[in-house]
Design a protein around this motif. Structure first.
Motif, mmCIF file in Angstrom:
data_model
loop_
_atom_site.group_PDB
_atom_site.id
_atom_site.type_symbol
_atom_site.label_atom_id
_atom_site.label_comp_id
_atom_site.label_asym_id
_atom_site.label_seq_id
_atom_site.Cartn_x
_atom_site.Cartn_y
_atom_site.Cartn_z
ATOM 1 N N ASN A 1 20.794 1.236 -19.524
ATOM 2 C CA ASN A 1 21.074 -0.237 -19.451
ATOM 3 C C ASN A 1 22.179 -0.523 -20.387
ATOM 4 N N VAL A 2 23.121 0.173 -20.924
ATOM 5 C CA VAL A 2 24.083 0.116 -21.599
ATOM 6 C C VAL A 2 25.244 0.329 -20.913
ATOM 7 N N LEU A 3 26.439 -0.441 -21.009
ATOM 8 C CA LEU A 3 27.697 -0.316 -20.443
ATOM 9 C C LEU A 3 28.293 0.913 -21.101
ATOM 10 N N SER A 4 28.904 1.828 -20.465
ATOM 11 C CA SER A 4 29.797 2.881 -20.699
ATOM 12 C C SER A 4 31.074 2.675 -20.935
ATOM 13 N N SER B 1 29.760 0.932 -14.263
ATOM 14 C CA SER B 1 29.894 1.881 -15.574
ATOM 15 C C SER B 1 28.851 2.057 -16.410
ATOM 16 N N TYR B 2 27.561 2.062 -15.526
ATOM 17 C CA TYR B 2 26.344 2.477 -16.389
ATOM 18 C C TYR B 2 26.000 4.020 -15.876
ATOM 19 N N GLU B 3 25.904 4.750 -17.056
ATOM 20 C CA GLU B 3 25.661 6.150 -17.097
ATOM 21 C C GLU B 3 24.563 6.270 -16.285
ATOM 22 N N THR B 4 24.549 7.160 -15.234
ATOM 23 C CA THR B 4 23.587 7.489 -14.076
ATOM 24 C C THR B 4 23.517 8.951 -13.899
ATOM 25 N N GLN B 5 22.293 9.277 -13.725
ATOM 26 C CA GLN B 5 21.949 10.783 -13.533
ATOM 27 C C GLN B 5 20.950 10.779 -12.212
ATOM 28 N N ILE B 6 21.413 11.710 -11.457
ATOM 29 C CA ILE B 6 20.571 12.111 -10.257
ATOM 30 C C ILE B 6 19.933 13.468 -10.582
ATOM 31 N N VAL B 7 18.777 13.620 -10.158
ATOM 32 C CA VAL B 7 18.246 15.201 -10.540
ATOM 33 C C VAL B 7 17.619 15.461 -9.238
#
Length: 759
Positions: free
Chosen positions: A83-86, A142-148
């Motif tokens: 939820n924090v901008l990168s 620019s939100y850190e996103t992870q796809i697993v």
């Protein structure tokens, strides 16, 4: 600060109740997690197979979670964002594909018996998914996103890689993450001139094409990855067309799922400052045009000029107003990209002075170092690659891990390419150990480009190493060109020379689905800056006849079919030009036998001499390897393969083998005759005896020592050196051992007792 007071589950209503405390005020937040939200959809493909997408049951704390199933292969894909901008300048997306040993009913074979680091197979699939999804994220996201992507089960028939792309697309579509999807992916094979959608693992082994295609709506292509057995351009064109049509079926189903249960998308608020943009544009525009129009710049001097201008701009902004510095770097990059691209349309020339379809200067050289089996240097512009070939025994082939072998259908590879990109290639410092995802991906692509021209029955294992010494774009394609030269220099009988070229694209249209010829430029043989500031990096490799490998990295939300086909046609002309240049240096595998080139031979050993040849516990084989470096492997009961690093070692090994097998003239043993045998060793199961001095000791078992049943020769009072009478019964037809017996020469015990009593 918000503190959790308690959390309890109300089972009867299927919801979670949270009580929070914030500055002495009680805040109640209720989040519904109901099993009524479970949604399943079935997607029927034209080949009769069915993809099932399920969501709402597993991993419900994520922004999106989907389980995709085809046959008995299942993938669970989750997507989570912070939820924090990168502060990252590129889209902060991470994709991790994980294969589990449990998915095939196995336990990992490592010491800890658990999944450890990522395998090459996992990394390649992760890159495949990433390249299918990344172009559709908004530029300002620019939100850190992870796809697993977790492999839950695999049936050994259906591949999980394409399924993972579709699952990730569905998970992003139903999440609250802003994304211009969905995309869909299919694999296309070509078997007996028939195009097959999502071929099985066994069918893929018979296919001359292995093409993975990712598309979005309106028939736009997002990603291409594949290899082929010298496929022709019309065949490739038809395969892409069929794949696009098939993808639309999946896209329609995912879109319906998104409409039904998709979350509202996050609204991205722009923090750009028009005053900053106006200042930066006024400060740098003229100088940037001069830099990009000065065609005598090389990579280093051009980068230095741009960095110097950027530094002066930042210094000027600091002196003007400190609040301007926040977006200045991003605005500067955008203006660089804008001016660079506009100059291509205005002048029909690129920043290094080349025309749209012009290749960079190419220089080739082979046989650089005599001790190497094969070597080549390929220089294209400021990209320089050194390729070396090492030949070894077929037993040195690369073995794949169990799970990768099960999912890909490949047990081992007798040809493999290792791509190395040291930091000095781009004038940087860094670690020289380990392989990053980029190196593994580029090496796999270069390997695909050359694999189809390697003879399948080649008796040696081939390791091709490609080390990038200088890099200004397209180093993977340079690895294919240099690798082809090095293979021919090593005398590997490749079917045809192979070359690769990277194609670029620059568009100035807002509607990618309706690109007119005036709105785009296809660039041949792109450099590093053209890759960075362009819209596509399409790497294509092949022979003069057809194509062997292709990989399209598309950086905008899709490219039309006609643009892709035109790019392929231009690439075909370009690679043929490159092959013509390469042929001036070497055009066919060399016949010159180097003194250090490995040698392979076979030897037939009669079965009765096998034990003498091998020695006790294979001692003779080990001795030959220690003295000569020659490896000897068993092919069958009587034939052995001999691998020597050079002819001298082969000659020396054969001399030792002849000495081992050399025998004096042996007496002819006659079936049924009686001989005097000398005991050479006492064993628990019998005695070792020889009938003549040069004979290899053979076993006379306890069962043939005496009429009585004995468990050890000691009960008969036999000692080493004693001589006994034995009868010869020829050789065993199975193992060639001599058959002897002592007991048949003894008077039966009952008869002896009878004679004694009678007397």
């Amino acid at each position: 600060m918000i503190l959790f007071r308690y959390c309890r589950l109300l089972n009867n209503r299927n919801l979670i109740f949270l009580r929070l405390k914030n500055h002495n005020k009680n805040i109640f937040h209720i989040k519904f997690i109901s099993h009524d939200n479970v949604k399943n959809i079935n997607i029927k493909l034209s080949n009769g197979s069915e993809i099932k997408l399920s969501t709402g049951k597993y991993a419900r704390f994520t922004n999106g979670s989907v389980i995709a199933t085809i046959g008995d292969t299942s993938i669970m894909t989750t997507v989570v964002r912070k939820n924090v901008l990168s502060e990252n300048s590129i889209i902060p997306l991470t994709v991790n594909y994980r294969q589990k040993a449990a998915a095939i009913g196995r336990i990992p074979t490592n010491f800890l018996r658990r999944e450890l680091g990522y395998t090459d197979h996992e990394i390649l699939i992760s890159r495949l998914i990433d390249r299918s999804l990344r172009p559709l994220f908004p530029p300002k996201y620019s939100y850190e996103t992870q796809i697993v992507c977790n492999l839950l089960a695999i049936d050994g028939i259906n591949s999980p890689d394409v399924l993972s792309i579709n699952a990730a697309s569905a998970a992003l579509s139903i999440s609250d993450i802003p994304w211009n999807g969905p995309v869909a992916a299919v694999r296309i094979g070509l078997i007996d001139n028939m195009y097959v959608i999502n071929p099985s693992k066994r069918e893929l082994q018979q296919s001359k094409l292995n093409l993975v295609l990712s598309c979005m709506s309106r028939n736009l292509i997002v990603m291409i990855e594949g290899s082929a057995n010298d496929i022709l351009e019309p065949e490739l064109r038809k395969a892409i067309k069929i794949g696009i049509k098939e993808c639309q079926i999946i896209i329609h189903s995912i879109s319906e799922l998104q409409k039904e249960i998709g979350k509202p998308k996050l609204n991205i608020v722009s923090d750009e400052n028009n005053d900053v943009e106006e200042f930066v544009r006024e400060f740098v525009s003229d100088e940037l045009r001069k830099i990009f129009n000065y065609h005598f710049h090389d990579k280093i001097s051009r980068d230095d000029a741009i960095f110097n201008l950027r530094g002066r701009m930042l210094e000027s902004i600091k002196n003007r107003d400190s609040k301007y510095t926040k977006n200045a770097l991003k605005i500067f990059s955008n203006i660089c990209k804008e001016i660079f691209r506009s100059l291509i349309f205005e002048t029909e020339k690129r920043c290094d002075g080349r025309t749209i379809n012009e290749l960079r200067n190419i220089n080739c050289q082979v046989d650089l170092f005599q001790p190497l089996h094969g070597s080549a240097l390929f220089q294209r512009g400021q990209t320089q690659v050194l390729c070396t070939v090492t030949l070894d025994s077929i037993e040195s082939s690369l073995k794949l891990d169990t799970i990768s072998m099960f999912s890909s259908g490949i047990k081992e590879k007798n040809f493999f390419l290792h791509y190395e990109f040291p930091p000095y290639a781009i004038n940087e410092t860094g670690k020289l150990i380990g392989m990053d995802r980029r190196e593994i991906g580029h090496g796999a692509l270069a390997e695909k480009g050359l694999q189809s021209v390697i003879p399948q029955d080649y008796p040696f294992a081939i390791r091709l190493t490609s080390e990038v010494l200088e890099s200004n774009g397209s180093s993977s394609m340079a690895s294919i060109c240099g690798g082809s030269l090095a293979l021919m220099n090593a005398g590997v009988p490749i079917l045809s020379p192979v070359a690769g070229v990277a194609m670029g694209l620059v568009c100035n249209s807002t509607d990618n689905a309706d690109l007119k010829e005036d709105n785009y430029k296809i660039l041949t043989d792109i450099s590093g800056i053209e890759d960075h500031l362009g819209d596509m990096d399409f790497k294509i490799a092949g022979t003069k006849k057809g194509f062997t490998a292709f990989q399209a990295d598309i950086k905008i939300p899709g490219i039309p079919f006609n643009v892709i086909i035109k790019t392929i046609q231009n690439a075909h002309l370009a690679k043929n030009q490159i092959i013509n240049i390469m042929n001036k240096v070497i055009s066919s595998p060399t016949n010159n036998k180097k003194t250090n080139k490995p040698v392979l031979d076979t030897i037939e050993i009669p079965i009765h001499q096998r034990r003498k040849f091998l020695g006790i516990g294979g001692l003779n084989i080990k001795k030959i390897f220690d003295e000569t470096g020659v490896n000897i492997y068993s092919i069958n009961d009587t034939v052995f393969s001999i691998f020597a690093p050079n002819q001298n070692a082969m000659d020396e090994a054969k001399y030792i083998i002849n000495k081992i097998l050399e025998t004096q003239e042996e007496p002819v043993l006659i079936f049924g005759d009686i001989y005097t045998a000398k005991i050479t060793e006492i064993r628990e199961i019998g005695v070792m005896v020889t009938l003549y001095p040069t004979m290899i000791p053979t076993l006379l078992p306890n069962s043939q020592l005496d009429q009585r049943k004995i468990h050890h020769p000691d009960v008969l009072g036999l000692n080493v050196g004693d001589e006994i009478k034995v009868k010869y019964f020829g050789r065993d037809p199975v193992n060639g051992r001599i058959r002897l017996s002592r007991k048949v020469l003894q008077i039966p015990v009952m008869q002896t007792n009878f004679d004694t009593a009678k007397g």
